[in-house]
Design a protein around this motif. Structure first.
Motif, mmCIF file in Angstrom:
data_model
loop_
_atom_site.group_PDB
_atom_site.id
_atom_site.type_symbol
_atom_site.label_atom_id
_atom_site.label_comp_id
_atom_site.label_asym_id
_atom_site.label_seq_id
_atom_site.Cartn_x
_atom_site.Cartn_y
_atom_site.Cartn_z
ATOM 1 N N ALA A 149 -13.283 55.666 13.961
ATOM 2 C CA ALA A 149 -14.184 54.669 14.539
ATOM 3 C C ALA A 149 -15.636 54.991 14.229
ATOM 4 O O ALA A 149 -16.447 54.094 13.967
ATOM 5 C CB ALA A 149 -13.966 54.584 16.050
ATOM 6 N N ALA A 150 -15.987 56.283 14.235
ATOM 7 C CA ALA A 150 -17.372 56.686 13.959
ATOM 8 C C ALA A 150 -17.786 56.327 12.538
ATOM 9 O O ALA A 150 -18.949 56.017 12.273
ATOM 10 C CB ALA A 150 -17.528 58.184 14.184
ATOM 11 N N VAL A 151 -16.838 56.368 11.614
ATOM 12 C CA VAL A 151 -17.132 56.001 10.225
ATOM 13 C C VAL A 151 -17.293 54.489 10.096
ATOM 14 O O VAL A 151 -18.236 53.984 9.489
ATOM 15 C CB VAL A 151 -16.004 56.483 9.290
ATOM 16 N N LEU A 152 -16.362 53.758 10.683
ATOM 17 C CA LEU A 152 -16.363 52.303 10.549
ATOM 18 C C LEU A 152 -17.543 51.657 11.252
ATOM 19 O O LEU A 152 -17.870 50.498 10.975
ATOM 20 C CB LEU A 152 -15.053 51.738 11.095
ATOM 21 N N ALA A 153 -18.197 52.391 12.142
ATOM 22 C CA ALA A 153 -19.358 51.838 12.856
ATOM 23 C C ALA A 153 -20.480 51.447 11.902
ATOM 24 O O ALA A 153 -21.281 50.560 12.196
ATOM 25 C CB ALA A 153 -19.866 52.845 13.883
ATOM 26 N N THR A 154 -20.544 52.086 10.742
ATOM 27 C CA THR A 154 -21.602 51.780 9.768
ATOM 28 C C THR A 154 -21.079 51.031 8.550
ATOM 29 O O THR A 154 -21.811 50.819 7.591
ATOM 30 C CB THR A 154 -22.287 53.079 9.305
ATOM 31 N N ALA A 155 -19.785 50.652 8.565
ATOM 32 C CA ALA A 155 -19.192 49.971 7.408
ATOM 33 C C ALA A 155 -19.616 48.508 7.378
ATOM 34 O O ALA A 155 -19.541 47.811 8.394
ATOM 35 C CB ALA A 155 -17.675 50.081 7.474
ATOM 36 N N PRO A 156 -20.061 48.003 6.234
ATOM 37 C CA PRO A 156 -20.446 46.585 6.133
ATOM 38 C C PRO A 156 -19.229 45.676 6.150
ATOM 39 O O PRO A 156 -18.097 46.123 5.918
ATOM 40 C CB PRO A 156 -21.163 46.522 4.780
ATOM 41 N N SER A 157 -19.455 44.413 6.408
ATOM 42 C CA SER A 157 -18.381 43.428 6.412
ATOM 43 C C SER A 157 -18.144 42.911 5.002
ATOM 44 O O SER A 157 -19.100 42.603 4.274
ATOM 45 C CB SER A 157 -18.739 42.277 7.351
ATOM 46 N N TYR A 158 -16.848 42.834 4.602
ATOM 47 C CA TYR A 158 -16.479 42.314 3.295
ATOM 48 C C TYR A 158 -15.446 41.200 3.457
ATOM 49 O O TYR A 158 -14.557 41.304 4.313
ATOM 50 C CB TYR A 158 -15.866 43.408 2.409
ATOM 51 N N PRO A 159 -15.502 40.152 2.644
ATOM 52 C CA PRO A 159 -14.472 39.112 2.685
ATOM 53 C C PRO A 159 -13.090 39.698 2.354
ATOM 54 O O PRO A 159 -12.944 40.426 1.374
ATOM 55 C CB PRO A 159 -14.919 38.117 1.613
ATOM 56 N N GLY A 160 -12.119 39.411 3.190
ATOM 57 C CA GLY A 160 -10.759 39.865 2.930
ATOM 58 C C GLY A 160 -10.457 41.274 3.381
ATOM 59 O O GLY A 160 -9.342 41.766 3.174
ATOM 60 N N VAL A 161 -11.432 41.953 3.990
ATOM 61 C CA VAL A 161 -11.237 43.335 4.431
ATOM 62 C C VAL A 161 -11.401 43.421 5.943
ATOM 63 O O VAL A 161 -12.411 42.982 6.498
ATOM 64 C CB VAL A 161 -12.247 44.288 3.748
ATOM 65 N N GLU A 162 -10.390 44.008 6.595
ATOM 66 C CA GLU A 162 -10.446 44.242 8.041
ATOM 67 C C GLU A 162 -10.602 45.738 8.295
ATOM 68 O O GLU A 162 -9.825 46.544 7.777
ATOM 69 C CB GLU A 162 -9.168 43.745 8.715
#
Length: 378
Positions: free
Chosen positions: A247-260
């Motif tokens: 969760a700590a990593v995904l907190a800074t992950a950008p949003s991409y089309p088709g990616v959850e």
């Protein structure tokens, strides 16, 4: 008066060294040079790091092919203009070392300065390998940030020191995949993983065809989602991507089309998908932990599902003065020092992991640079 008892002194030339002695001397000289190269090996990463930080490589690579620059032209073409009048001389000394490591190439040109037509200076241009350390555009990737990561103080401290700061923060402690409270190091790490992933994955998509029938692809330890975004946006728009990480990593992950982005712990369970992708994950862990991860993957896959592993495969026999051996076994030592039980595995060791986790088949399905694409079939 001549002393008749004194014998006349006659000097004879000493015999020169034999061919065998000359050969021994040459071998000793060669061995001494090799020993000195090892002794002074710290100089290259130190100078290369400085060249990257100053923008030296970017300045040279940005020019058209066939253009050569003098140290002065390079120094005053840097993003930050030098104030030290000796900067060109200092740059020149750095560049000479980079030439000796085949990073740059050099030639002498006449300057004609001070009415001396034979006066010369060195000029430099980039070797092809430089392209791997600069940003060449969209989806090109770079190894620059990974090199900077490995030269950082946090990496050189080793696993034990880093673990003291991070163990209470991250359940996946003991590997480079931890996210410590040092935000600067975390940023360097994430950028290094993203840039190198782009470069390697772009090549993999050229040679590997195993994603064409995949509908849902899970990327374990996918970080910022760079790989899934590249896969979906450049070649396989039909794929639904699940980027699985802390969760700590995904907190800074950008949003991409088709990616959850899905947070979780791979030691507990793994999201379901037609295929599960892991790049440079298993090398961080000992065999027992790898079997735990892979067993969870097996449970989440349908019949005839597969795990796709991108990693180096260690040769059974190291070869002298072989670049592949140097890269692979050098990486293995990084895993030894940075990860608890991590290692670069041979194909036989990958087969053993597959069998212990319930997979019935292990095969290599592609090669990109020093990385193999390995499939575990359920």
């Amino acid at each position: 008066m001549t002393n008749h008892h004194q014998e006349s002194l006659t000097t004879y030339p000493k015999p020169g060294p034999t061919r065998e002695q000359e050969q021994v001397d040459e071998e000793m000289m060669s061995m001494q040079m090799q020993a000195l190269r090892i002794t002074n090996s710290l100089a290259f990463p130190m100078v290369f790091k400085a060249a990257l930080e100053l923008g030296v490589l970017h300045t040279i690579v940005a020019l058209e092919e066939g253009v050569w620059l003098s140290p002065s032209e390079i120094a005053f073409g840097l993003p930050t203009k030098p104030t030290n009048p000796e900067a060109p001389m200092l740059i020149d000394r750095m560049l000479r070392l980079l030439v000796s490591h085949s990073i740059l190439k050099c030639r002498l040109v006449e300057t004609g300065e001070n009415n001396r037509t034979e006066s010369t200076q060195r000029v430099y241009a980039a070797e092809p390998v430089c392209a791997f350390f600069v940003n060449r555009g969209v989806n090109s990737g770079s190894l620059m940030s990974q090199f900077m990561l490995l030269q950082s103080q946090d990496t050189s401290e080793g696993c034990d020191t880093r673990r003291k700061r991070c163990i209470q923060f991250c359940p996946w402690h003991g590997t480079l995949r931890i996210r410590c409270t040092d935000e600067q190091f975390a940023a360097i790490f994430n950028q290094a993983m993203s840039d190198s992933s782009t470069m390697i994955m772009t090549k993999i998509l050229e040679v590997y065809k195993g994603l064409k029938d995949v509908n849902t692809l899970v990327d374990i330890g996918g970080g910022l989602g760079t790989i899934l975004n590249l896969v979906i946006s450049s070649k396989y728009p039909q794929i639904k991507g699940i980027n699985f990480d802390l969760a700590a990593v995904l907190a800074t992950a950008p949003s991409y089309p088709g990616v959850e982005h899905v947070p979780g712990d791979m030691f507990i369970d793994v999201p379901k998908g037609d295929a599960i992708f892991m790049r440079r994950i298993l090398r961080d862990w000992n065999d027992k932990d790898c079997v735990k991860i892979l067993t969870n993957c097996w449970k989440s896959l349908p019949e005839k599902g597969k795990v796709i592993i991108v990693d180096m495969v260690a040769p059974s026999e190291p070869k002298s003065d072989d670049i592949f051996s140097k890269v692979v076994f050098g990486t293995d030592m990084l895993m030894l020092t940075q990860c608890s039980g991590g290692k670069v595995r041979s194909f036989a060791q990958f087969e053993a992991l597959a069998s212990a986790s319930g997979f019935h088949k292990c095969e290599v399905s592609g090669l990109a640079y020093t990385y193999s694409v390995i499939e575990f079939h359920k």
